[in-house]
Design an enzyme around this catalytic site. Structure first.
Site, PDB file in Angstrom:
ATOM      1  N   ASP A  48     -10.470  -7.212  12.205  1.00 28.78           N
ATOM      2  CA  ASP A  48     -10.173  -8.125  12.250  1.00 28.78           C
ATOM      3  C   ASP A  48     -11.210  -8.381  13.402  1.00 28.78           C
ATOM      4  O   ASP A  48     -11.664  -9.773  12.992  1.00 28.78           O
ATOM      5  CB  ASP A  48      -8.580  -8.404  13.397  1.00 28.78           C
ATOM      6  CG  ASP A  48      -8.103  -7.508  13.996  1.00 28.78           C
ATOM      7  OD1 ASP A  48      -9.037  -6.094  14.167  1.00 28.78           O
ATOM      8  OD2 ASP A  48      -6.947  -7.234  14.340  1.00 28.78           O
ATOM      9  N   ASP A  64       0.567  -1.346   0.323  1.00 31.46           N
ATOM     10  CA  ASP A  64       0.312   0.078  -0.183  1.00 31.46           C
ATOM     11  C   ASP A  64       0.832   1.504   0.310  1.00 31.46           C
ATOM     12  O   ASP A  64       0.480   2.226  -0.344  1.00 31.46           O
ATOM     13  CB  ASP A  64      -1.423   0.295   1.054  1.00 31.46           C
ATOM     14  CG  ASP A  64      -1.813  -0.053   0.721  1.00 31.46           C
ATOM     15  OD1 ASP A  64      -2.595  -0.319  -0.383  1.00 31.46           O
ATOM     16  OD2 ASP A  64      -3.573   0.540   1.751  1.00 31.46           O
TER      17      ASP A  64
END
Length: 760
Positions: free
Chosen positions: A366, A203
């Site tokens: 998550d 990224d």
């Protein structure tokens, strides 16, 4: 591949597996039986009787006798807990009974009158903080009363039919050297080559960054992309980036998720180096249960965090995270509530397809993803085996940045997807997620507990009405029972005062992020935690101001307690408990000062001690027997006979051959000698790795990080039995007091800068 968002997605069974009965049936398919109803009625009646007994009003002497008797009985029963599960449960209930007694006494006998607003309002705030922590105490007991202990499950059947695995390593701003180690270890994972694909998800080199309007930033992004593409080509890894940096880590992983098609996905943070056996230990679980979406493993760290480093505790006691990964997560696993922790986990593609990929509504993608899948009847497994080696934040400000993000994400989940009201979860799962989220409200109660004695010490306010006999009959038994219970449940994973220190050090700065999230729950932005930072010289952290002020206030509070004790003899029975409370808070604040006065910490590779025979082979054929004394991702320390000193000073790049063992094949790599030093008649040689080719890079990553046995041994060395409360207090002081000399010398200058509105 287009992900399905339908709840009716068909689960693809992994090849060559035998369907087995699920240990945790889906809440959508389970039936509410008469037996279950009777069990719940029995539990509720037992709980009601337990609470009524705890709330029964008796005199001080009787109350003290009850508390002493209960704690003594729990101590005796606790000795049988390893053999009999019921003994463990009864021990926990007996110790919890003392805390219940304290809480009911606290509610009925210590609150200021409602018409005395000056005392009642702060008293009510203190009681609210205690009540919230009490709810966390209850939910935590439920979770960890009977933890699961699992062993690895290897994949079975013909390897040609094992599930394929995509390894995702998301990256943003990490250095290529760090990524090289992780990637090299990932490609050396022990799994069929045609079933394993490794992806670097960059990224930091997206099209958006390459098109940055600032020429310097665009050039840096282009250079990063070119460097990492070359690195991936050298290691036979697939480089992948995306057009735009949207939805942070979750968006990065989702982009790869839609471009790949592996049956399973292993998620690794950029600094989480996997062992070679991570898939051999986890993939078998997916073959056993077609409704399993997650196998989570612990996050094991090879470097100390700022608290461990500045207090010198890293190799002397368990790390803070061990209580979560080796006590709480196994407890969550009992109730099918173990959740995804962002890395060191294997997930099933079919499950994620059902919800469209990884969740991204909060910055804790998550736990949010696990919550969604648990609510749809999927199962999770927690394997308490260290199968990765990662890095922790090195500076106090990066540590606070990380914990602020975790706090914001959990509060977001609490506000936006509260598990109490989430459809599809079982009752135990609701309690599991609720307990996890409630912990992240410590920023509310920890400062209140710490500073409350100042209300009386400085201003004479009676927000907690207590005298010395009540203190002895209720508070002291409660403190002893809580300390005993913590030691009993968490054993070798948690030592007295250190968890409180961690909460205190986070509270003041994390609270700002938490309050901002309450005001705008959809506003928090994911911020990458910096790793590999350094501290150039000893000195106070830029974030030290609140800890300096709190310590000075508590010192003043102690002085005022002494003054009141001398001036008001008739109030001494009330002053003593306040002074004890103030004193413990002051000790904790000294620990905070010892941490935020950071020691010099120049970045280096973490080294691990070992003793392995090896050889150095030179270009002219000469061979020298050596012993590998320590190793890091960057090089090795070797012990050599002194007679070889002249040979090692020659400009040469020998090959290091590390002898094979029953568990590991021989390992070879080029090295470059960088340091020679005599130690007790032995020549100590420092050598950096100088890999000749891709194979050298892969082999050394496998050698340094490939075997989890070394991590288990390291953890076991630190897991001595936790000391008692007084033993823990003494150990705490031995870690803190030696640091205070430097702190006190720097304190006047820091206070002066604070008065001038500057960071210390």
């Amino acid at each position: 591949m287009t992900p399905s968002t339908s709840a009716q997605t068909v689960v693809r069974p992994l090849n060559n597996t035998t369907q087995q009965t699920n240990r945790h049936p889906s809440p959508r398919s389970s039936r509410f039986s008469l037996r279950t109803l009777l069990l719940w009625i029995l539990l509720l009646l037992s709980a009601g009787f337990f609470l009524a007994l705890a709330a029964l009003p008796v005199g001080r002497v009787a109350s003290a006798a009850i508390s002493v008797g209960v704690v003594a009985a729990a101590f005796v029963l606790g000795r049988f807990a390893q053999k009999f599960w019921h003994a463990r449960t009864l021990t926990v209930l007996l110790l919890a009974f003392v805390t219940f007694r304290y809480f009911f006494w606290r509610l009925t006998g210590t609150m200021p009158p409602a018409d005395d607003l000056l005392n009642f309002i702060p008293g009510a705030i203190l009681f609210a903080a205690e009540a919230l922590s009490f709810v966390l105490f209850l939910t935590s007991l439920f979770i960890i009363i009977d933890p699961l202990s699992r062993e690895p499950v290897e994949p079975t059947g013909d390897p040609a039919f094992w599930p394929s695995v995509d390894v995702y390593i998301p990256s943003y701003n990490e250095e290529p050297e760090l990524l090289e180690t992780t990637l090299a270890a990932a490609v050396s994972i022990d799994y069929p080559r045609d079933k394993l694909r490794v992806y670097l998800l960059d990224d930091g080199g997206t099209d958006q960054k390459l098109a940055n309007t600032k020429p310097e930033a665009a050039a840096a992004a282009r250079e990063r992309r070119a460097t990492l593409m070359a690195l991936c080509e050298r290691l036979h890894v697939t480089y992948m980036t995306r057009p735009r940096n949207e939805h942070a880590k979750a968006g990065n992983i989702n982009h790869a998720f839609h471009q790949t098609d592996g049956d399973l996905m292993l998620i690794l943070d950029a600094d989480h180096v996997p062992t070679s056996g991570i898939l051999q230990a986890t993939v078998g679980f997916f073959q056993q249960d077609a409704r399993l979406f997650l196998v989570q493993t612990p996050h094991f760290f090879v470097n100390p965090d700022p608290i461990e480093y500045n207090l010198g505790t890293f190799e002397r006691m368990p790390s803070e995270n061990e209580m979560f990964y080796y006590s709480i997560q196994p407890g969550l696993d009992r109730w099918n509530g173990s959740f995804f922790c962002g890395s060191a986990a294997v997930l099933r593609r079919a499950a994620l397809e059902e919800v469209g990929g990884f969740a991204g509504e909060t910055i804790t993608e998550d736990c949010e993803t696990a919550l969604e899948l648990h609510s749809r009847g999927w199962h999770s497994v927690y394997l308490p085996r260290p199968l990765i080696a990662g890095l922790q934040p090195e500076t106090f400000d990066s540590f606070i940045m990380q914990r602020s993000r975790w706090t914001q994400g959990m509060i977001q989940l609490f506000l936006l997807k509260n598990p109490i009201f989430k459809r599809g979860l079982t009752v135990p799962q609701r309690l599991c997620y609720l307990s996890t989220m409630l912990y992240w409200f410590f920023w509310f109660w920890r400062p209140i507990f710490l500073l409350s004695p100042l209300c009386y010490a400085l201003f004479g306010m009676e927000i907690y009405r207590i005298n010395l006999p009540d203190f002895a009959c209720f508070v002291i038994p409660h403190v002893f029972a809580a300390a005993f219970l913590s030691q009993f449940l968490h054993g070798r994973m948690r030592w007295p005062l250190f968890s409180e220190l961690y909460e205190y050090l986070q509270s003041f700065h994390v609270s700002r992020a938490a309050l901002a999230t309450f005001l705008r729950p959809r506003n928090p932005v994911f911020k990458v935690t910096a790793k590999g930072q350094s501290v150039d010289q000893d000195g106070f952290s830029p974030l030290a101001t609140p800890f300096i002020l709190v310590t000075l206030l508590l010192a003043l509070g102690l002085a005022m307690c002494a003054w009141r004790y001398g001036m008001y003899p008739e109030h001494r029975a009330a002053i003593v408990p306040v002074a004890v409370w103030n004193g413990l808070s002051f000790i904790l604040s000294l620990g905070g000062l010892a941490v935020v006065y950071e020691r010099k910490r120049v970045r280096r590779q973490e080294r691990f001690t070992m003793e392995r025979p090896a050889e150095l082979v030179f270009a002219d054929g000469a061979r020298i027997a050596v012993t590998v004394a320590d190793v890091s991702a960057g090089g090795v320390g070797l012990d050599v006979e002194a007679r070889w000193r002249d040979r090692l000073t020659q400009p040469d790049t020998p090959v290091l051959i590390i002898t094979a063992t029953e568990r590991e094949a021989a390992t070879t790599t080029g090295v470059r000698v960088s340091r020679l030093e005599m130690r007790g008649g032995i020549l100590s040689v420092g050598a950096s790795f100088a890999p000749r080719n891709r194979q050298d890079i892969v082999e050394m990553a496998r050698f340094v990080f490939g075997n989890s046995v070394g991590w288990d041994s390291f953890l076991d060395r630190k897991r001595v039995q936790a000391p008692t409360f007084f033993g823990g207090l003494l150990f705490f002081l031995t870690r803190v007091l030696p640091r205070l000399g430097h702190v006190l010398m720097a304190l006047p200058g820091a206070v002066g800068r604070i008065l001038l509105f500057r960071a210390p």
